[in-house]
Write a protein that holds these residues in place. Structure first.
Motif, PDB file in Angstrom:
ATOM      1  N   PRO A 134       0.819  -1.208   0.000  1.00 23.31           N
ATOM      2  CA  PRO A 134       0.000   0.000   0.000  1.00 23.31           C
ATOM      3  C   PRO A 134       0.857   1.265   0.000  1.00 23.31           C
ATOM      4  O   PRO A 134       1.908   1.323   0.640  1.00 23.31           O
ATOM      5  N   ILE A 135       0.396   2.258  -0.723  1.00 29.13           N
ATOM      6  CA  ILE A 135       1.024   3.576  -0.748  1.00 29.13           C
ATOM      7  C   ILE A 135      -0.063   4.608  -0.483  1.00 29.13           C
ATOM      8  O   ILE A 135      -1.137   4.551  -1.091  1.00 29.13           O
ATOM      9  N   ILE A 136       0.206   5.520   0.428  1.00 31.76           N
ATOM     10  CA  ILE A 136      -0.670   6.678   0.613  1.00 31.76           C
ATOM     11  C   ILE A 136      -0.039   7.833  -0.149  1.00 31.76           C
ATOM     12  O   ILE A 136       1.073   8.268   0.162  1.00 31.76           O
ATOM     13  N   GLY A 137      -0.731   8.322  -1.170  1.00 32.44           N
ATOM     14  CA  GLY A 137      -0.222   9.396  -2.006  1.00 32.44           C
ATOM     15  C   GLY A 137      -0.672  10.749  -1.482  1.00 32.44           C
ATOM     16  O   GLY A 137      -1.871  10.971  -1.281  1.00 32.44           O
ATOM     17  N   VAL A 138       0.271  11.640  -1.286  1.00 28.34           N
ATOM     18  CA  VAL A 138      -0.041  12.971  -0.768  1.00 28.34           C
ATOM     19  C   VAL A 138       0.938  13.974  -1.371  1.00 28.34           C
ATOM     20  O   VAL A 138       2.104  13.657  -1.584  1.00 28.34           O
ATOM     21  N   GLY A 139       0.444  15.166  -1.651  1.00 28.46           N
ATOM     22  CA  GLY A 139       1.298  16.210  -2.197  1.00 28.46           C
ATOM     23  C   GLY A 139       0.674  16.850  -3.429  1.00 28.46           C
ATOM     24  O   GLY A 139       0.621  16.240  -4.493  1.00 28.46           O
ATOM     25  N   GLY A 140       0.155  18.062  -3.281  1.00 31.26           N
ATOM     26  CA  GLY A 140      -0.336  18.827  -4.428  1.00 31.26           C
ATOM     27  C   GLY A 140      -1.655  18.372  -5.006  1.00 31.26           C
ATOM     28  O   GLY A 140      -1.977  18.697  -6.154  1.00 31.26           O
ATOM     29  N   LEU A 141      -2.447  17.631  -4.254  1.00 27.88           N
ATOM     30  CA  LEU A 141      -3.734  17.152  -4.762  1.00 27.88           C
ATOM     31  C   LEU A 141      -4.782  18.240  -4.538  1.00 27.88           C
ATOM     32  O   LEU A 141      -5.296  18.412  -3.433  1.00 27.88           O
ATOM     33  N   MET A 142      -5.113  18.953  -5.597  1.00 25.11           N
ATOM     34  CA  MET A 142      -5.971  20.135  -5.500  1.00 25.11           C
ATOM     35  C   MET A 142      -7.319  19.952  -6.189  1.00 25.11           C
ATOM     36  O   MET A 142      -8.215  20.781  -6.021  1.00 25.11           O
ATOM     37  N   THR A 143      -7.482  18.882  -6.976  1.00 23.49           N
ATOM     38  CA  THR A 143      -8.707  18.654  -7.743  1.00 23.49           C
ATOM     39  C   THR A 143      -9.023  17.162  -7.774  1.00 23.49           C
ATOM     40  O   THR A 143      -8.141  16.324  -7.530  1.00 23.49           O
ATOM     41  N   PRO A 144     -10.262  16.794  -8.134  1.00 28.49           N
ATOM     42  CA  PRO A 144     -10.566  15.373  -8.328  1.00 28.49           C
ATOM     43  C   PRO A 144      -9.683  14.727  -9.386  1.00 28.49           C
ATOM     44  O   PRO A 144      -9.314  13.552  -9.257  1.00 28.49           O
ATOM     45  N   GLU A 145      -9.321  15.484 -10.422  1.00 30.55           N
ATOM     46  CA  GLU A 145      -8.459  14.938 -11.469  1.00 30.55           C
ATOM     47  C   GLU A 145      -7.074  14.604 -10.923  1.00 30.55           C
ATOM     48  O   GLU A 145      -6.461  13.596 -11.295  1.00 30.55           O
ATOM     49  N   ASP A 146      -6.562  15.458 -10.026  1.00 30.08           N
ATOM     50  CA  ASP A 146      -5.275  15.171  -9.384  1.00 30.08           C
ATOM     51  C   ASP A 146      -5.334  13.862  -8.608  1.00 30.08           C
ATOM     52  O   ASP A 146      -4.388  13.055  -8.638  1.00 30.08           O
ATOM     53  N   VAL A 147      -6.419  13.654  -7.905  1.00 29.54           N
ATOM     54  CA  VAL A 147      -6.569  12.432  -7.106  1.00 29.54           C
ATOM     55  C   VAL A 147      -6.646  11.203  -8.006  1.00 29.54           C
ATOM     56  O   VAL A 147      -6.022  10.170  -7.728  1.00 29.54           O
ATOM     57  N   ARG A 148      -7.387  11.305  -9.095  1.00 22.81           N
ATOM     58  CA  ARG A 148      -7.449  10.180 -10.029  1.00 22.81           C
ATOM     59  C   ARG A 148      -6.067   9.844 -10.574  1.00 22.81           C
ATOM     60  O   ARG A 148      -5.693   8.670 -10.703  1.00 22.81           O
ATOM     61  N   GLU A 149      -5.289  10.873 -10.893  1.00 20.23           N
ATOM     62  CA  GLU A 149      -3.942  10.642 -11.403  1.00 20.23           C
ATOM     63  C   GLU A 149      -3.079   9.943 -10.358  1.00 20.23           C
ATOM     64  O   GLU A 149      -2.300   9.034 -10.686  1.00 20.23           O
ATOM     65  N   MET A 150      -3.214  10.352  -9.113  1.00 22.14           N
ATOM     66  CA  MET A 150      -2.438   9.727  -8.039  1.00 22.14           C
ATOM     67  C   MET A 150      -2.843   8.263  -7.851  1.00 22.14           C
ATOM     68  O   MET A 150      -1.985   7.383  -7.675  1.00 22.14           O
TER      69      MET A 150
END
Length: 356
Positions: free
Chosen positions: A296-312
């Protein structure tokens, strides 16, 4: 709309730490009012089976968490959960209370949708957090980000981490070992494997003797070289670590539109927000590929939009955390992300999956 039209303009006229304190006070007051959390949940939280995740043995009602640094002492975990977060990470906690670095120490870079902080891990210490967590967190998944007190001898650093781990073990759902600091030195960003094992092995030993399993994650810096990211990934694979939180703030200032004069006035510290997203996604993708997607990886850093989250998530993150995005966009961002993730995938996207 209320946040954008009324609350945000007021908060952004205040120094960022004062705005943060007012936000915590408001959340505490809402939590004290009968039905306050229910009202927050009805107006903000998105509930859908499509959002649920099971990661390192824990059931999350959605994959969007709040990163450490916002609810440092665990004062408003339940209220933040009611705002729609799937989990809340408190901390960074240290065994003894500490005030952190001199003010001013947190700054907004509005042109870049970013923040800079050199807080130095201010918190009220282990006993205060333990008292708050003992009150219970009503099904809210709570992680704890742990660190060491400032200015202690290197040989005593592992003892600080172990003290927090032992005393909070029964109260939180997982732990994040924070090895970052605010001075930006290479030793802080990329300690040797030996130094890390001195911190981690006592935690693994203690956990083996417990009836309940608490996952242990390692939080890493975006300023690591690719080779250092690989070394941290290999450490995860070779030890009982359960995952990685990637990433903390960066000490780099590349590509900012904020003027050099303004940056000089801000000074040093860790930058978070939109400029960090690309590197954060790169690090998550690298860890995911090297570990073959088995950790598991928790991705954090610069997530400002739903699109950013999908990319992560597409890069390999199992869960994500917000911080600066929440500061700039408010609780609407959590709701918009969850609605986006819960929405059915268009048929065109489904047919395109695996086309490569």
């Amino acid at each position: 709309m209320i946040y954008e039209k009324i609350i945000k303009p007021i908060l952004f006229r205040l120094p960022i730490e004062r705005a943060h304190r007012l936000t915590l006070i408001a959340l505490r007051l809402i939590g004290m009012v009968p039905g306050g959390r229910w009202l927050l949940r009805k107006s903000h939280a998105v509930e859908s089976p499509a959002l649920e995740r099971e990661v390192f043995g824990i059931r999350f009602r959605n994959p969007v968490g709040l990163a450490a640094g916002f609810d440092v002492d665990g004062d408003v975990c339940n209220e933040l959960s009611a705002l729609g977060f799937g989990f809340v990470e408190i901390g960074t906690l240290t065994p003894r209370p500490q005030g952190g670095n001199p003010r001013p120490r947190v700054f907004r870079l509005q042109r870049d949708r970013a923040t800079v902080n050199r807080l130095g891990f201010p918190n009220r210490g282990l006993e205060r957090a333990q008292g708050k967590l003992r009150e219970g967190h009503e099904g809210t998944v709570v992680g704890c980000n742990i660190g060491c007190n400032a200015a202690i001898p290197p040989e005593k650093v592992p003892a600080d981490y172990l003290k927090l781990f032992r005393n909070l073990y029964q109260y939180v759902d997982y732990f994040t070992v924070n090895i970052n600091c605010d001075n930006g030195t290479r030793e802080c960003q990329a300690p040797t494997t030996g130094r890390l094992l001195e911190i981690l092995e006592p935690l693994f030993d203690f956990r083996r003797g417990q009836n309940h399993y608490r996952p242990i994650l390692l939080k890493i810096s975006p300023d690591l070289t690719d080779e250092e990211v690989d070394r941290m990934t290999d450490l995860m694979i070779d030890t009982p670590l359960d995952g990685i939180v990637a990433v903390s703030g960066t000490h780099h200032r590349d590509g900012l539109t904020t003027s050099r004069q303004a940056l000089a006035q801000v000074g040093g510290g860790r930058l978070g927000g939109a400029p960090l997203k690309q590197r954060a996604v790169e690090v998550v993708r690298r860890i995911h590929e090297r570990s073959h997607g088995t950790y598991p990886i928790i991705g954090v850093g610069g997530l400002m939009t739903p699109e950013d989250v999908r990319e992560m998530l597409q890069a390999g993150a199992s869960l994500v955390q917000l911080y600066t995005g929440f500061v700039y966009e408010g609780p609407r961002l959590v709701r918009d992300i969850c609605r986006s993730l819960a929405a059915p995938v268009p048929a065109a996207e489904k047919s395109g999956e695996g086309a490569e």
